[in-house]
Design a protein around this motif. Structure first.
Motif, PDB file in Angstrom:
ATOM      1  N   LYS B 388       0.825  -1.211   0.000  1.00 20.71           N
ATOM      2  CA  LYS B 388       0.000   0.000   0.000  1.00 20.71           C
ATOM      3  C   LYS B 388       0.857   1.258   0.000  1.00 20.71           C
ATOM      4  O   LYS B 388       1.971   1.264   0.490  1.00 20.71           O
ATOM      5  CB  LYS B 388      -0.869   0.038   1.262  1.00 20.71           C
ATOM      6  N   GLY B 389       0.247   2.310  -0.494  1.00 20.79           N
ATOM      7  CA  GLY B 389       0.848   3.632  -0.334  1.00 20.79           C
ATOM      8  C   GLY B 389       1.860   3.986  -1.410  1.00 20.79           C
ATOM      9  O   GLY B 389       1.856   3.434  -2.508  1.00 20.79           O
ATOM     10  N   THR B 390       2.701   4.913  -1.044  1.00 24.57           N
ATOM     11  CA  THR B 390       3.701   5.396  -1.989  1.00 24.57           C
ATOM     12  C   THR B 390       5.079   5.108  -1.430  1.00 24.57           C
ATOM     13  O   THR B 390       5.233   4.835  -0.245  1.00 24.57           O
ATOM     14  CB  THR B 390       3.602   6.925  -2.160  1.00 24.57           C
ATOM     15  N   THR B 391       6.061   5.183  -2.299  1.00 25.60           N
ATOM     16  CA  THR B 391       7.419   5.060  -1.804  1.00 25.60           C
ATOM     17  C   THR B 391       8.333   5.966  -2.616  1.00 25.60           C
ATOM     18  O   THR B 391       8.014   6.345  -3.733  1.00 25.60           O
ATOM     19  CB  THR B 391       7.923   3.613  -1.830  1.00 25.60           C
ATOM     20  N   VAL B 392       9.460   6.293  -2.014  1.00 28.74           N
ATOM     21  CA  VAL B 392      10.387   7.227  -2.662  1.00 28.74           C
ATOM     22  C   VAL B 392      11.532   6.441  -3.291  1.00 28.74           C
ATOM     23  O   VAL B 392      12.117   5.581  -2.658  1.00 28.74           O
ATOM     24  CB  VAL B 392      10.960   8.220  -1.641  1.00 28.74           C
ATOM     25  N   PHE B 393      11.825   6.750  -4.529  1.00 25.79           N
ATOM     26  CA  PHE B 393      12.977   6.161  -5.183  1.00 25.79           C
ATOM     27  C   PHE B 393      13.961   7.241  -5.571  1.00 25.79           C
ATOM     28  O   PHE B 393      13.583   8.365  -5.869  1.00 25.79           O
ATOM     29  CB  PHE B 393      12.557   5.425  -6.454  1.00 25.79           C
ATOM     30  N   ALA B 394      15.230   6.867  -5.556  1.00 29.78           N
ATOM     31  CA  ALA B 394      16.251   7.745  -6.124  1.00 29.78           C
ATOM     32  C   ALA B 394      16.536   7.179  -7.506  1.00 29.78           C
ATOM     33  O   ALA B 394      17.107   6.100  -7.643  1.00 29.78           O
ATOM     34  CB  ALA B 394      17.502   7.732  -5.271  1.00 29.78           C
ATOM     35  N   ILE B 463      15.071  -6.982  -4.839  1.00 33.34           N
ATOM     36  CA  ILE B 463      14.228  -6.538  -3.735  1.00 33.34           C
ATOM     37  C   ILE B 463      13.879  -5.073  -3.951  1.00 33.34           C
ATOM     38  O   ILE B 463      14.508  -4.384  -4.749  1.00 33.34           O
ATOM     39  CB  ILE B 463      14.907  -6.702  -2.361  1.00 33.34           C
ATOM     40  N   MET B 464      12.853  -4.604  -3.223  1.00 33.95           N
ATOM     41  CA  MET B 464      12.518  -3.187  -3.274  1.00 33.95           C
ATOM     42  C   MET B 464      13.653  -2.379  -2.674  1.00 33.95           C
ATOM     43  O   MET B 464      14.011  -1.335  -3.164  1.00 33.95           O
ATOM     44  CB  MET B 464      11.270  -2.921  -2.429  1.00 33.95           C
ATOM     45  N   GLY B 465      14.169  -2.898  -1.585  1.00 39.31           N
ATOM     46  CA  GLY B 465      15.246  -2.203  -0.910  1.00 39.31           C
ATOM     47  C   GLY B 465      14.774  -0.888  -0.363  1.00 39.31           C
ATOM     48  O   GLY B 465      13.579  -0.661  -0.189  1.00 39.31           O
ATOM     49  N   SER B 466      15.726  -0.018  -0.099  1.00 40.86           N
ATOM     50  CA  SER B 466      15.330   1.229   0.513  1.00 40.86           C
ATOM     51  C   SER B 466      14.990   2.264  -0.549  1.00 40.86           C
ATOM     52  O   SER B 466      14.445   3.306  -0.234  1.00 40.86           O
ATOM     53  CB  SER B 466      16.414   1.734   1.435  1.00 40.86           C
ATOM     54  N   GLY B 467      15.275   2.022  -1.794  1.00 42.32           N
ATOM     55  CA  GLY B 467      14.804   2.938  -2.821  1.00 42.32           C
ATOM     56  C   GLY B 467      15.828   3.429  -3.819  1.00 42.32           C
ATOM     57  O   GLY B 467      15.601   4.415  -4.490  1.00 42.32           O
ATOM     58  N   GLY B 468      16.933   2.741  -3.944  1.00 44.69           N
ATOM     59  CA  GLY B 468      17.869   3.106  -5.004  1.00 44.69           C
ATOM     60  C   GLY B 468      17.428   2.449  -6.293  1.00 44.69           C
ATOM     61  O   GLY B 468      17.053   1.280  -6.290  1.00 44.69           O
ATOM     62  N   MET B 469      17.393   3.189  -7.378  1.00 43.53           N
ATOM     63  CA  MET B 469      17.057   2.596  -8.666  1.00 43.53           C
ATOM     64  C   MET B 469      18.081   3.103  -9.666  1.00 43.53           C
ATOM     65  O   MET B 469      18.099   4.289  -9.999  1.00 43.53           O
ATOM     66  CB  MET B 469      15.637   2.973  -9.063  1.00 43.53           C
ATOM     67  N   ILE B 470      18.955   2.220 -10.091  1.00 43.16           N
ATOM     68  CA  ILE B 470      20.052   2.649 -10.949  1.00 43.16           C
ATOM     69  C   ILE B 470      19.866   2.039 -12.332  1.00 43.16           C
ATOM     70  O   ILE B 470      19.804   0.829 -12.489  1.00 43.16           O
ATOM     71  CB  ILE B 470      21.409   2.240 -10.358  1.00 43.16           C
ATOM     72  N   VAL B 471      19.745   2.899 -13.303  1.00 45.83           N
ATOM     73  CA  VAL B 471      19.474   2.443 -14.661  1.00 45.83           C
ATOM     74  C   VAL B 471      20.795   2.303 -15.408  1.00 45.83           C
ATOM     75  O   VAL B 471      21.667   3.156 -15.296  1.00 45.83           O
ATOM     76  CB  VAL B 471      18.552   3.449 -15.370  1.00 45.83           C
TER      77      VAL B 471
END
Ligand SMILES: Cc1cc2nc3c(=O)[nH]c(=O)nc-3n(C[C@H](O)[C@H](O)[C@H](O)COP(=O)(O)O)c2cc1C
Ligand code: FES
Lengths: 309, 636
Positions: B388-394, B463-471
C-alpha cells in the motif's frame, strides 16, 4: 624433510615455514612423532591471525581457548626450535636432504630475559606516529599545538555524560585532527575508563577513522553505484595520476588524502566527489586538475594569514 | 513559548502562512546537497548581491530539493498574487538577469521548468490555488507542474513539503499542516487506536525488508518494560540512494512528527536518530529542527501540555554499511563495534540497552502523520493489494531525468524509467535496472512491465530495498557490475561470520578472474553454488543478500559471463583486460589531441596524419576515447 624410511624410526629434522595455527599444529604433531622441528616465522611472534578471531566456524568455539594451549606447548617443546623474525632465503637439495638458508633478523631484545609483559610496547613513542621527521612536522598530530590538549578535553567533556559516548567522541577527534592520534586515544581511554584495546577495536572497525595521519584536505571520491556507472573509476584514475598516490594514501606534503566513499547522496549529479567540506557534482576527469589547484592556492593564502596573524 | 492548545498552533500556522507566501516577491533556491554541488550556493550569493544592489523588495529563501536534481540549480519565484514559476539550470548570470527582470516588474521568461498554479496541502486535504496562474507575461506554452512528465505520475506524501518550505523554519512546516497529527494523536486518540490506524493503512517498512509497520509497533508496545526506545534509521548505506537525505534536508519535521507519534503509540520516551556522518547538512538541519520543536514544546517534556514527554538525540554513524542493519545499528548507538547479532531476540523484545526498541526508516516515519490525518482508508487507496501507499525512489544512472521520485506502489518499471525518467540518456539502449542496492538485483528489459512492489520485485530475485534505482545502458558490463557489488559487500562485511567474510572474498576472486580473461569452464556453476551457500548460512541480512547481484546477473545475462569466459571478450567494452583501443585511420584527422592527453605517451603520430596507439604502452584509461571529437578511437 624427514628421512624416516628405515624401521619406522623417525630420523632427521623438519622445517615448518609459517607459524600460524596450521604451522604450530604441524610442528607439534611432528615433534610428538619424534622429529626435530625448526619452526620459521617472519613475524616477531608465533600464532598468526587466529588469536584475533572471535569464534571459529562451524562450532563457534572460542579461538583463544583453542590456540593458547598450543602456543604454550609449542614454546616449551624440546623438539621444537622456534625461529621468529626469520625469513627463508633459499632452498637447495632434494626431498630427504635439504639445505636451507635463513635470515634471522635482530630483535634488539634479549630473548632469554624477555617475559613478554608488553610494557615497552606501551611506552614506545613511534607506534602510530610517522617515522620520518620531515613528515611529522607536516602532519597535524595531537598536542602539536598548546591548545590541542584542551580541544580533546573539551570534546570529551561535551559527551561525558551520555551513555554510549565513545563513537561521538572519536568522531569529533577525527574531525579535529583528520585522524585519531594515539595520544588523544590514550587521553580518551583514561578519561572515559574504556580500555585502549577496545577503543582501537572500535576505531579500526569504522571506515571514517584513520589511525595514520591524513592530509589537510580529504578527497572523497564517490564509488557509489550511481557514480560508478557514470564513470567514477575514470575519475579515480585521474585523481591518482594527478596526485601521484593511490587511494587510501596521503601526498608527501600532507596536502591531500585520497579516499573512496560509498555514496555522498549526490547520485543524481554523478559522478561526485567531496574535497574537505565541499561537494562537487557532474565531474569529468578533465576538471580534476583545476579543482585540486584551487585548494593548493587557497592553502597558500591561509598559511600566510596564519604566519601574519 | 510552549504550545498547548489548538488555537496557539493555528496562530503559529497563520504566521507561517504569511511567511511562506508573503505579499511580495519571494525567490527560493533549492539548497540541498545536490543543489549546492550543482552550484546553487553561487546562484544564491549572486541573487543576494543583485537584490541588495538594485534594492529589490523581495524575500530570498533557501529550500529543500523538489526532486528534479537533473535540472539543478533550481530557483522558484512566487510572483505575489499571481503564480509560482520554477526555473531550471540557473547560473549566476541568469540569476542576475532574473533579479533585473523582477525589478522592472516583469515575469522572467527564460529557463522555465514549469509553473506551479496550485499547491497541495496534503495533510489537510486542501488545495491552495495561486490567484492568477496565467499572467500575460508568461509564455503560453509553459507546462504546469502536474503536466511535466517527471512530476505527472508522482504522488508526494513523504516528500510533501520538500522544495516548498524552508527546512530550517518550523513555522513553515506548521503552515502546511505540520504537527496537527501529533496534536490529534495526543488529545484524541489512545495508543491502541494509533496502532490500529497504522495497521489498517497497510504501511510497510521502507527501509528494505517491508515488514508491516503497525505490527512491529504492536510487538514493541506489548513487550514488557517501562523504558522503551524508538529509533530512526537514517544510515542510508545503500550506495546510489539519497531518499533519506532528501527528506532530512528538505523536511526534517515530517520525520520527527512521525517519530513522536510512534513513541506515543509504543510508550517510548526517548528516541535516537542514527544518521550517517556523510550527510553533514542533514545532521545540521535535524539539529535545528529538534531545537525549534523543543522550544515550542512539540518535543521534549509535556508535549502540548499533556503528560507525554519525548526527547530525541542524534547519533552519527562512522561509515559502515552494516550499521544500517538494525542489531548492528543498536550496537553502534551503544558505542560498540557495529556488528550484528543473531535474531531472535528481536529489537522489539530486547533492543537498545536491552530494552524493547523499534527501528523504522526515515521514509516510514514520514508517512505516519498523513496516515493519521487523512485516515488509513485514504492511504490504502494508493498502491497494490499487498503493497500500500507510496514510496520514494532515487532514480539515477543513465536516465535523462535523475532525481527523487515518489510513486504509488504498483506502477511499472517502464513507467518509472521511460515516463518519469524520460528514457535512457543519449538515446542508448536500455540494458538493466538495479534496485535494492548491494542486496538487490539487476532486472533486464523483458521484465520492464513488472509493477514496482515488494512481491513482484522479490519474484524476480531482486528486492525493493530502501529505494535506489540505478538504470544501466548497453555500455555497462554486467559482470563488472556484479563484481562492483561484491567488492562492496566484501569491504563492508563486518567479518563476524565466516560464510560472509570468506564467501564474498572468494566470489570476488572468481569474478576478478573472469573479468581478467582468466575465467574457466565451470566458474558460473561454482559462483552459483557458493552464492547459495552464503545466502543459507550467513548471520545477518548483509551476507544473506550479498550474492543477489551475482545470481540475478547470471540468471538474466548469462551470455555476458560466457562471452568473458569463452570468447575472452567484454561485450560492453568495459573490462580493461579484454579490450583494446585502436585509431580508425580513415576518421582520424591528426588533430593530436589524444596524443597530448595520453598520460603514458602511448599515442604516436604527426600533425594532420593518422595517429596510432602503441598497445604495449597503453594502460586503457580511455582518455583518448573521451577526447576524440571525430569518433576515430575505437574500443574492441
Ligand atoms: C546489511 C543491511 C543494511 C541495511 N541498511 C539499511 C539502511 O541503510 N537504511 C534502512 O532504513 N534500513 C536498512 N536496513 C534494514 C534495517 O535492518 C531495518 O530492517 C529497517 O531499518 C527497519 O525499518 P522499516 O521497518 O521502516 O523498513 C539494512 C539491513 C541490512 C541487513
Ligand atoms: S552514488 Fe555517488 S553520490 Fe550516490
Amino acid at each position: 624433510m624427514g628421512n624416516g624410511g628405515q624401521a619406522n624410526k623417525p630420523v632427521g629434522k623438519v622445517m615448518v615455514v609459517g607459524a600460524g595455527i596450521a604451522g604450530v599444529q604441524a610442528s607439534l604433531d611432528l615433534a610428538n612423532a619424534g622429529f626435530y622441528v625448526h619452526l620459521v616465522e617472519k613475524k616477531s611472534a608465533i600464532g598468526g591471525v587466529m588469536a584475533q578471531l572471535d569464534k571459529t566456524f562451524p562450532t563457534n568455539d572460542c579461538s583463544m581457548c583453542i590456540i593458547s594451549p598450543k602456543l604454550v606447548e609449542c614454546g616449551r617443546h624440546l623438539n621444537i626450535d622456534i625461529l621468529t623474525l626469520t625469513e627463508v632465503e633459499g632452498i637447495q637439495g632434494e626431498p630427504g636432504n635439504f639445505h636451507v638458508d635463513v635470515l634471522k633478523k635482530a630483535r634488539g631484545v634479549d630473548m632469554s630475559k624477555c617475559t613478554g609483559c608488553g610494557t615497552c610496547l606501551e611506552a614506545c613513542p613511534i607506534r602510530y606516529e610517522p617515522q620520518m621527521p620531515e613528515m611529522e612536522r607536516m602532519a597535524r598530530t595531537a598536542y602539536a599545538k598548546a591548545t590541542d590538549e584542551d580541544a580533546v578535553t573539551a570534546i570529551i567533556n561535551r559527551h561525558r555524560d551520555k551513555v554510549g559516548n565513545l563513537l561521538p567522541v572519536l568522531l569529533d577527534i577525527n574531525r579535529q585532527f583528520n585522524w585519531l592520534p594515539r595520544c588523544a586515544l590514550e587521553h580518551v581511554a583514561d578519561e572515559l575508563r574504556i580500555p585502549l584495546a577496545e577503543i582501537l577495536r572500535v576505531a579500526s572497525f569504522y571506515n571514517a577513522f584513520s589511525l595514520v595521519p591524513r592530509g589537510k584536505y580529504i578527497v572523497n571520491v564517490c564509488m557509489g553505484t550511481g557514480c560508478f556507472v557514470k564513470g567514477a573509476p575514470r575519475l579515480l584514475d585521474r585523481l591518482e595520476r594527478e596526485l601521484g598516490i593511490k587511494h587510501g594514501q596521503t601526498t608527501e606534503d600532507f596536502m591531500f588524502s585520497l579516499e573512496l566513499v560509498r555514496c555522498i547522496g549526490c547520485c543524481a549529479l554523478a559522478p561526485a566527489m567531496r574535497v574537505g567540506d565541499d561537494t562537487f557534482g557532474r565531474l569529468t576527469p578533465n576538471m580534476i586538475p583545476r579543482i585540486l589547484k584551487s585548494y593548493v592556492e587557497s592553502y597558500g593564502i591561509e598559511e600566510e594569514e596564519e604566519a601574519a596573524g | 513559548m510552549k504550545i498547548t492548545t489548538l488555537s496557539q498552533l493555528e496562530d503559529l500556522k497563520r504566521q507561517g502562512l504569511t511567511q511562506t507566501y508573503p505579499d511580495k516577491i519571494k525567490i527560493m533556491v533549492g539548497m540541498a546537497t545536490c543543489g549546492i554541488s550543482a552550484g546553487a550556493d553561487k546562484v544564491y550569493t549572486a541573487l543576494e548581491k543583485k537584490i541588495a544592489e538594485l534594492g529589490l523588495d523581495a524575500v530570498l529563501e533557501k529550500t529543500g530539493c523538489i526532486g528534479f536534481c537533473q535540472r539543478e540549480p533550481l530557483v522558484d519565484v512566487i510572483y505575489p498574487k499571481q503564480v509560482r514559476v520554477s526555473y531550471e539550470g540557473v547560473t549566476p548570470e541568469k540569476a542576475e538577469a532574473l533579479v533585473e527582470a523582477l525589478q522592472t516588474g516583469e515575469v522572467f521568461a527564460e529557463n522555465i521548468l514549469c509553473r506551479i498554479d496550485q499547491e497541495d496541502f496534503l495533510i489537510e486535504g486542501k488545495i491552495r490555488p495561486y490567484a492568477n496562474p496565467h499572467p500575460p507575461a508568461l509564455p503560453g506554452d509553459i507546462p504546469t507542474y502536474e503536466e511535466v512528465p517527471f512530476f505527472k505520475k508522482q504522488v508526494k506524501i513523504a516528500l510533501r513539503n520538500c522544495g516548498f518550505i524552508h527546512p530550517e523554519r518550523i513555522e513553515e512546516y506548521i503552515a502546511r499542516g505540520g504537527y496537527l497529527a501529533l496534536y490529534k494523536v495526543l488529545k484524541e486518540m489512545t495508543p491502541e487506536q494509533v496502532i490500529e490506524e497504522v495497521k489498517a493503512s497497510g504501511l510497510r517498512g521502507r527501509g528494505g525488508a517491508g515488514f508491516p509497520t503497525g505490527l512491529k509497533w504492536e510487538f514493541c508496545r506489548n513487550a514488557p518494560g517501562d523504558m522503551k526506545y524508538v529509533i530512526c534509521n537514517a544510515d542510508e548505506g545503500d550506495p546510489g540512494a539519497f531518499m533519506d537525505r532528501g527528506i532530512l534536508e528538505g523536511d526534517p519535521h515530517a520525520m520527527l512528527e512521525g517519530m513522536a507519534i510512534g513513541a506515543y503509540a509504543m510508550g517510548a520516551r526517548e528516541g535516537y536518530i542514527y544518521c550517517r556522518a556523510e550527510y553533514p547538512l542533514a545532521i545540521h538541519r535535524l539539529e535545528i529542527a529538534i531545537n525549534q520543536a523543543e522550544k515550542l514544546g512539540l518535543l521534549g517534556d509535556n508535549i502540548f501540555g499533556t503528560d507525554f514527554s519525548f526527547r530525541v538525540e542524534i547519533r552519527e554513524g562512522a561509515g559502515a554499511f552494516v550499521c544500517g542493519e538494525e542489531t548492528a545499528l543498536i550496537a553502534s548507538i551503544e558505542g560498540k563495534v557495529g556488528e550484528p547479532r543473531p535474531r531472535p531476540p528481536y529489537p522489539a523484545q530486547s533492543g537498545l540497552w536491552g530494552k524493547p526498541s523499534n527501528i523504522n526508516n526515515v521514509k516510514t516515519w514520514s508517512h505516519v502523520a498523513p496516515i493519521i490525518m487523512r485516515g488509513a482508508k485514504w492511504y490504502a487507496k494508493f498502491g497494490t493489494k499487498k503493497s500500500k501507499g507510496t514510496t520514494v525512489f532515487a532514480l539515477v544512472g543513465k536516465v535523462n531525468n535523475t532525481g527523487l521520485v515518489e510513486i504509488p506502489l504498483g506502477i511499472t518499471l517502464r513507467e518509472m524509467i521511460f515516463d518519469i525518467g524520460g528514457g535512457i540518456a543519449g538515446d542508448r539502449a536500455f540494458k538493466a535496472v538495479q534496485t535494492g542496492g548491494p542486496s538487490g538485483g539487476c532486472i533486464p528489459e523483458q521484465y520492464l512491465d513488472t509493477p514496482v512492489d515488494y512481491e513482484s520485485l522479490g519474484a524476480l530475485g531482486s528486492i525493493m530495498g530502501s529505494g535506489g534505482m540505478i538504470v544501466m545502458d548497453d555500455r555497462d558490463c554486467m559482470v563488472d557490475v556484479a563484481k562492483y557489488f561484491i567488492d562492496f559487500t566484501k569491504d563492508e562485511s563486518c567479518g563476524k561470520c565466516t560464510p560472509c567474510r570468506e564467501g564474498t572474498l572468494r566470489l570476488m576472486e572468481m569474478l576478478e578472474a573472469i573479468t581478467d580473461g582468466k575465467g574457466e569452464e565451470e566458474d558460473i556453476e561454482k559462483l552459483q553454488d557458493l552464492s547459495e551457500m552464503i545466502i543459507d548460512s550467513s548471520l545477518c541480512g548483509l551476507g544473506g543478500t550479498a550474492p543477489n547481484p551475482v545470481l540475478t546477473t547470471i540468471k538474466y545475462f548469462r551470455e555476458e559471463y560466457e562471452a568473458h569466459i569463452w570468447a575472452k571478450k567484454c561485450p560492453a567494452r568495459v573490462c580493461k583486460a579484454l579490450i583494446v583501443f585502436h585509431v580508425d585511420e580513415d576518421k582520424c584527422t591528426g588533430c593530436t589531441l589524444c596524443r597530448k592527453r595520453c598520460p603514458v605517451e602511448a599515442v604516436e603520430g604527426v600533425k594532420k596524419e593518422a595517429h596510432r596507439i602503441i598497445q604495449e604502452k597503453c594502460i586503457k584509461c580511455g582518455v583518448c576515447f573521451d577526447s576524440c571529437k571525430f569518433d576515430a578511437v575505437i574500443v574492441e
